[in-house]
Scaffold this active site. Sequence first.
Site, PDB file in Angstrom:
ATOM      1  N   HIS A  13     140.814 -30.376 -16.981  1.00  0.00           N
ATOM      2  CA  HIS A  13     140.624 -31.772 -16.591  1.00  0.00           C
ATOM      3  C   HIS A  13     141.798 -32.579 -17.122  1.00  0.00           C
ATOM      4  CE1 HIS A  13     136.372 -31.133 -15.496  1.00  0.00           C
ATOM      5  NE2 HIS A  13     136.368 -30.295 -16.517  1.00  0.00           N
ATOM      6  N   ALA A  56     141.368 -11.806 -33.066  1.00  0.00           N
ATOM      7  CA  ALA A  56     140.057 -12.420 -32.891  1.00  0.00           C
ATOM      8  C   ALA A  56     140.092 -13.905 -33.243  1.00  0.00           C
ATOM      9  CB  ALA A  56     139.038 -11.705 -33.768  1.00  0.00           C
ATOM     10  N   ARG A  79     154.350 -10.733 -34.644  1.00  0.00           N
ATOM     11  CA  ARG A  79     155.392  -9.696 -34.676  1.00  0.00           C
ATOM     12  C   ARG A  79     155.374  -8.932 -33.369  1.00  0.00           C
ATOM     13  NH1 ARG A  79     153.294  -4.550 -35.631  1.00  0.00           N
ATOM     14  NH2 ARG A  79     151.137  -4.494 -36.345  1.00  0.00           N
TER      15      ARG A  79
END
Length: 107
Positions: A13, A56, A79
Site C-alpha cells: 500500500h 530465521a 557473508r
Amino acid sequence: MFGPAVTIATVGHPVNPKMREYMYTDPVTIEDNCWIGAGTTICPGVHIGENSVIGAGSVVVHDIPANSVAAGNPCKVIREIGEYDQIYYYKDRMIEDGDLEEEPKLR
C-alpha cells in the site's frame, strides 16, 4: 526449503494517506536451492539469488545476491557461502564422507 511461518508478501500500500485504499503488486523471486528460515518475511519486489540462506526471523526488504548467508531486520548479507561451508555443516561439525553418502538418500 522454507521453515514454518514464512510470509511472502507481493502486495503493498502507498505511504500517502490519501492513497491508502490503493494496492499495488510487485513479484517476489526466489531462485533455486534457497533456504528461508522460520518466521521470515519477504517484502514485495525482492529477489533472492540461488543457493542463498535467509536466517530465521529476517525481514527481507532488499535483494539478496546468489550464494549468500543473510539475516536480520532489515535483512543484510552476512557473508558469502564459501570454502568453510564445504568443510563444516554447522559451527565446528565437519562434513564426513558418510554424511555425503547419506544426504542423497534423504531426498
